[in-house]
Design an enzyme around this catalytic site. Structure first.
Site, PDB file in Angstrom:
ATOM      1  CB  SER A 141      26.030  38.308  45.990  1.00  0.00           C
ATOM      2  OG  SER A 141      26.385  37.919  47.508  1.00  0.00           O
ATOM      3  CE1 TYR A 154      29.674  42.086  47.320  1.00  0.00           C
ATOM      4  CE2 TYR A 154      28.068  41.139  48.398  1.00  0.00           C
ATOM      5  CZ  TYR A 154      29.296  41.210  47.858  1.00  0.00           C
ATOM      6  OH  TYR A 154      29.714  39.404  47.008  1.00  0.00           O
TER       7      TYR A 154
HETATM    8  P1  NAD Z   1      38.559  39.587  44.661  1.00  0.00           P
HETATM    9  O1  NAD Z   1      38.779  40.458  45.482  1.00  0.00           O
HETATM   10  O2  NAD Z   1      39.379  37.926  44.633  1.00  0.00           O
HETATM   11  O3  NAD Z   1      38.446  39.570  42.984  1.00  0.00           O
HETATM   12  C1  NAD Z   1      37.800  40.928  42.709  1.00  0.00           C
HETATM   13  C2  NAD Z   1      38.159  40.836  41.018  1.00  0.00           C
HETATM   14  O4  NAD Z   1      37.231  41.974  40.804  1.00  0.00           O
HETATM   15  C3  NAD Z   1      39.799  40.867  41.265  1.00  0.00           C
HETATM   16  O5  NAD Z   1      40.503  40.344  39.776  1.00  0.00           O
HETATM   17  C4  NAD Z   1      39.766  42.264  40.799  1.00  0.00           C
HETATM   18  O6  NAD Z   1      41.185  43.036  40.320  1.00  0.00           O
HETATM   19  C5  NAD Z   1      39.036  42.900  39.800  1.00  0.00           C
HETATM   20  N1  NAD Z   1      38.355  44.696  40.241  1.00  0.00           N
HETATM   21  C6  NAD Z   1      38.047  44.942  41.049  1.00  0.00           C
HETATM   22  N2  NAD Z   1      37.521  46.409  40.997  1.00  0.00           N
HETATM   23  C7  NAD Z   1      38.034  45.963  40.043  1.00  0.00           C
HETATM   24  C8  NAD Z   1      38.008  47.372  39.088  1.00  0.00           C
HETATM   25  N3  NAD Z   1      37.225  48.856  39.973  1.00  0.00           N
HETATM   26  N4  NAD Z   1      38.286  47.265  37.947  1.00  0.00           N
HETATM   27  C9  NAD Z   1      38.631  46.047  37.162  1.00  0.00           C
HETATM   28  N5  NAD Z   1      38.664  44.827  37.729  1.00  0.00           N
HETATM   29  C10 NAD Z   1      38.072  45.786  39.364  1.00  0.00           C
HETATM   30  O7  NAD Z   1      37.161  39.020  44.836  1.00  0.00           O
HETATM   31  P2  NAD Z   1      35.956  37.036  44.239  1.00  0.00           P
HETATM   32  O8  NAD Z   1      35.124  36.893  45.527  1.00  0.00           O
HETATM   33  O9  NAD Z   1      36.242  36.602  43.657  1.00  0.00           O
HETATM   34  O10 NAD Z   1      34.010  38.719  43.771  1.00  0.00           O
HETATM   35  C11 NAD Z   1      34.829  37.943  42.814  1.00  0.00           C
HETATM   36  C12 NAD Z   1      32.896  38.930  42.156  1.00  0.00           C
HETATM   37  O11 NAD Z   1      32.038  37.651  43.446  1.00  0.00           O
HETATM   38  C13 NAD Z   1      32.492  39.895  42.861  1.00  0.00           C
HETATM   39  O12 NAD Z   1      31.266  40.178  42.121  1.00  0.00           O
HETATM   40  C14 NAD Z   1      32.200  39.679  44.287  1.00  0.00           C
HETATM   41  O13 NAD Z   1      31.076  40.671  44.828  1.00  0.00           O
HETATM   42  C15 NAD Z   1      31.026  38.426  44.081  1.00  0.00           C
HETATM   43  N6  NAD Z   1      30.805  37.309  44.908  1.00  0.00           N
HETATM   44  C16 NAD Z   1      32.243  36.888  45.314  1.00  0.00           C
HETATM   45  C17 NAD Z   1      31.385  36.131  47.262  1.00  0.00           C
HETATM   46  C18 NAD Z   1      32.519  35.784  48.115  1.00  0.00           C
HETATM   47  O14 NAD Z   1      32.150  35.015  48.630  1.00  0.00           O
HETATM   48  N7  NAD Z   1      33.348  35.852  47.967  1.00  0.00           N
HETATM   49  C19 NAD Z   1      30.263  36.299  47.535  1.00  0.00           C
HETATM   50  C20 NAD Z   1      29.269  36.176  46.639  1.00  0.00           C
HETATM   51  C21 NAD Z   1      29.189  36.971  45.288  1.00  0.00           C
END
Ligand code: NAD
Length: 259
Positions: A141, A154
């Site tokens: 991130s 985080y």
């Molecule tokens: P999201 O909530 O849409 O998806 C998260 C996914 O992780 C889902 O499929 C959920 O079921 C799964 N998950 C959660 N806990 C779990 C567990 N204990 N075991 C297995 N699966 C689990 O979130 P997102 O925004 O798509 O985030 C995905 C990644 O991207 C994360 O690592 C997040 O930190 C990172 N990220 C997101 C953003 C953003 O702005 N959305 C920015 C930078 C990084």
């Protein structure tokens, strides 16, 4: 390009992981999905990915549980014969001051956002090294490079996964296995929608105003990054052109960390 390759994407039932699974499948890879969701929603995702021409399966491993993670790797190998691509994407967020931060949330964020990538790599890297080809992509991130208040767990986990990525890249540097990180800025997924909703409720803002405020604080482009853009980058990192990209942290953040 990725025909006959097999990819595990953790947390691919939603958001960025789903976007990456789509892109890898469209490029020909077999996909092992993972993440939470009800049975009907998971079935719908499986169908959609299969519709892209991929052979697809789903494993319900909880990323807080090392024994379930080991089973995810083992089951994928049994199902598809190999693991070529590993995308460590599953992640959660919690927003609070350190003094108010629930210990259980701290432990869960470190387990899912950081330790799970250690556990998946521990089991998958020997398989990749044995075949002298592999791609590990860790979804870090902008918070892996800079901090924000009230996101201690985080930020610690994301800084940690960038360090873990570099260490793993060095351990595989003389092999056909590469390990890299992607550092997205704001992407409009359920994880971020929750933060927009909380902001709107707290400040009495309309949803669009809350979105603009969120972007305005951090992301100079004032545009969300999309899961499709991150999927395209993941496909590039799996290509032969990226064979010497090792230990990198690719920033895709609308200018967030350029400031
Ligand atoms: P999201 O909530 O849409 O998806 C998260 C996914 O992780 C889902 O499929 C959920 O079921 C799964 N998950 C959660 N806990 C779990 C567990 N204990 N075991 C297995 N699966 C689990 O979130 P997102 O925004 O798509 O985030 C995905 C990644 O991207 C994360 O690592 C997040 O930190 C990172 N990220 C997101 C953003 C953003 O702005 N959305 C920015 C930078 C990084």
């Amino acid at each position: 390009m990725l025909k006959n390759r097999t990819a595990i994407v953790t947390g691919s039932t939603s958001g960025i992981g789903l976007g990456i699974a789509r892109a890898l499948a469209a490029d020909g890879a077999n996909i092992m999905l993972n993440g939470f969701g009800n049975a009907a929603a998971i079935e719908a995702v499986k169908k959609e990915i299969a519709g892209l021409g991929a052979t697809v399966d789903y494993h319900p491993a909880d990323m807080t549980k090392p024994d379930q993670i080991a089973d995810l790797i083992g089951a994928t190998r049994t199902r598809f014969g190999a693991i070529d691509i590993l995308v460590n994407n599953a992640g959660i967020q919690h927003v609070a001051l350190i003094e108010d931060f629930p210990v259980e949330r701290w432990d869960a964020i470190i387990a899912i956002n950081l330790s799970s990538a250690f556990h998946t790599m521990k089991h998958a890297l020997p398989l990749m090294k044995a075949r002298n080809w592999g791609r590990v992509i860790n979804i870090a991130s902008a918070h892996g490079l800079v901090a924000s208040a009230q996101k201690s767990a985080y930020v610690a986990a994301k800084h940690g996964i960038i360090g873990l990525t570099k260490a793993a890249a060095l351990e595989t540097a003389a092999t056909g296995v590469t390990v890299n990180a992607i550092c997205p800025g704001w992407v409009l997924t359920p994880l971020v929608q929750k933060q927009i909703d909380a902001r709107a409720a707290e400040k009495g803002l309309a949803p669009d105003a809350a979105k603009r405020e969120l972007l305005g604080e951090k992301q100079p482009s004032m545009e969300f990054v999309t899961p499709e853009q991150l999927g395209a980058l993941a496909v590039f990192l799996c290509s032969d052109a990226a064979a010497q990209v090792r230990g990198a942290s690719y920033v895709v953040d609308g200018g967030w960390t350029a400031q």
